[in-house]
Enzyme design. Structure first.
Site, mmCIF file in Angstrom:
data_model
loop_
_atom_site.group_PDB
_atom_site.id
_atom_site.type_symbol
_atom_site.label_atom_id
_atom_site.label_comp_id
_atom_site.label_asym_id
_atom_site.label_seq_id
_atom_site.Cartn_x
_atom_site.Cartn_y
_atom_site.Cartn_z
ATOM 1 N N GLY A 55 1.366 -1.427 0.055
ATOM 2 C CA GLY A 55 -0.367 -0.256 -0.152
ATOM 3 C C GLY A 55 0.922 0.918 0.058
ATOM 4 N NE ARG B 209 -7.128 -7.494 0.321
ATOM 5 C CZ ARG B 209 -7.173 -6.882 0.866
ATOM 6 N NH1 ARG B 209 -8.550 -7.547 0.651
ATOM 7 N NH2 ARG B 209 -7.251 -6.041 1.459
ATOM 8 C CB THR C 14 6.810 -0.004 10.897
ATOM 9 O OG1 THR C 14 6.440 -0.816 8.995
ATOM 10 C CG2 THR C 14 8.384 -0.230 11.162
ATOM 11 N NE ARG D 14 -2.465 -1.480 14.634
ATOM 12 C CZ ARG D 14 -1.808 -0.532 13.972
ATOM 13 N NH1 ARG D 14 -0.453 -0.190 13.874
ATOM 14 N NH2 ARG D 14 -3.263 1.286 13.986
ATOM 15 C CD GLU E 75 2.134 -1.577 19.710
ATOM 16 O OE1 GLU E 75 2.433 -2.856 18.677
ATOM 17 O OE2 GLU E 75 1.848 -0.825 20.373
ATOM 18 C CG HIS F 220 3.647 1.861 17.649
ATOM 19 N ND1 HIS F 220 1.992 0.512 17.683
ATOM 20 C CD2 HIS F 220 3.690 2.517 16.257
ATOM 21 C CE1 HIS F 220 1.681 1.019 16.701
ATOM 22 N NE2 HIS F 220 2.256 2.028 15.928
ATOM 23 N N GLY G 145 7.115 4.937 14.513
ATOM 24 C CA GLY G 145 6.359 4.415 12.839
ATOM 25 C C GLY G 145 6.109 6.059 12.719
#
Ligand code: DGY
Length: 320
Positions: A155, A177, A236, A238, A267, A285, A287
């Site tokens: 993406g 996908r 990075t 989930r 987390e 976390h 990112g």
């Protein structure tokens, strides 16, 4: 005035934009709000601005009550929201795509470099004041030039990571996908592969797919065993996309060479098995953690909120 509940601390500039428009209740601490407190405060809300640390589930939605129209997540990932329950109640759900693409891709690239060049390990040597000296064979890593980066989930963030990695000389493979259009593949110089092919041939595998029931433990024992012994895994996206216990085992047995993680299965807990391993880089976390990005995320969530409450619809509608 419609009531708006903001479940966590967001940049003041974004909060100020809604203070004169709505009856705003906002959690002001850096640490997450307790569930009991949130269930209390959310009563009567027309809109919830949620952070990824708060679960927006059936319990919270029914505590909010019938006034609720919209849930605006201050994140691109929305696995903290039970979207099916929201849709059943005809609620609008929004997220913040686009504004955190570069920041997150920067962190993916940083983890690729940190793991392949053993930077965490190196830093720990200096900080612990262990003796060291430059040596021909001292702490050698792996070059990434002409090595294959396998992107799982191409993406916006996957593509931005691919562009960065290509500029470092990496070859790009991806799985997704739906295969990308030929012109986009050409522009990215990226080769489409099945998941198995990508795992078997990549030197670095970087995860960028959303988390859902379908991607839960997408990377587990079988997938890790398909990777090259010399390969690295970067996450990075989930935490629960990776079976952390299986990853610990693969790292201990040196089935893969290393891993770089920004996100964790439970987390903020981190699997204790990871903590003493030299061949894993662990960051909390980060990112999207730049001042500019967090401000843009909060502003985009607020843009969505105002647009929906004004009856103009969502700017970034989550549909499933
Ligand atoms: C997101 O937006 O999903 C990021 O994980 C936030 O850091």
């Amino acid at each position: 005035m419609p009531k708006v509940v903001v479940t966590g601390k967001i940049p003041q500039m974004a909060l100020d934009r809604i203070k004169s428009l709505y009856d705003v209740w906002a959690w002001q601490e850096e640490t997450p709000i307790s569930r009991a407190h949130l269930l209390q405060e959310v009563k009567g809300a027309s809109a919830i601005v949620s952070l990824l640390t708060e679960k927006v589930d059936e319990e919270l939605l029914s505590a909010a009550g019938d006034n609720l129209k919209v849930v605006c997540n201050v994140a691109v990932g929305y696995n903290n929201i039970d979207v099916a329950s929201c849709l059943k109640r005809n609620l609008i759900v929004t997220n913040t795509p686009g504004v955190l693409t570069d920041a997150t891709a920067d962190i993916s690239m940083s983890l690729i470099l940190m793991t392949t060049r053993r930077l965490g390990e190196g830093e720990r040597v200096i900080r612990s004041q262990k003796p060291w000296a430059w040596g021909m064979f001292y702490m050698l890593g792996s070059s990434i030039q002409n090595r294959q980066l396998g992107i799982v989930g191409m993406g916006q963030i996957g593509m931005a990571t691919a562009k960065r990695a290509a500029s470092f000389g990496m070859k790009i493979a991806y799985t997704r996908r739906n295969r990308l259009a030929e012109n986009i593949e050409k522009e990215l110089n990226a080769t489409y592969m099945t998941m198995d092919e990508l795992l078997q041939t990549s030197d670095v595998v970087s995860l960028h797919c959303p988390y859902s029931e379908k991607t839960h433990h997408l990377i587990s024992t079988k997938e890790l065993s398909m990777m090259k012994n010399s390969a690295f895994l970067i996450n990075t996206a989930r935490g629960p996309i990776v079976d952390e216990a299986a990853l610990v085992e693969a790292l201990v047995k040196k089935e893969i060479t290393g891993a770089g993680l920004d996100v964790y299965e439970e987390e903020p807990k981190v699997n204790p098995g990871l903590l003493n391993l030299e061949n894993v880089v662990l960051i909390p976390h980060l990112g999207s953690a730049t001042v500019e990005t967090r401000t843009a995320m909060a502003n985009l969530a607020i843009d969505n909120l105002i647009s929906v409450l004004d009856g103009k619809g969502a700017l970034n509608l989550v549909t499933a």
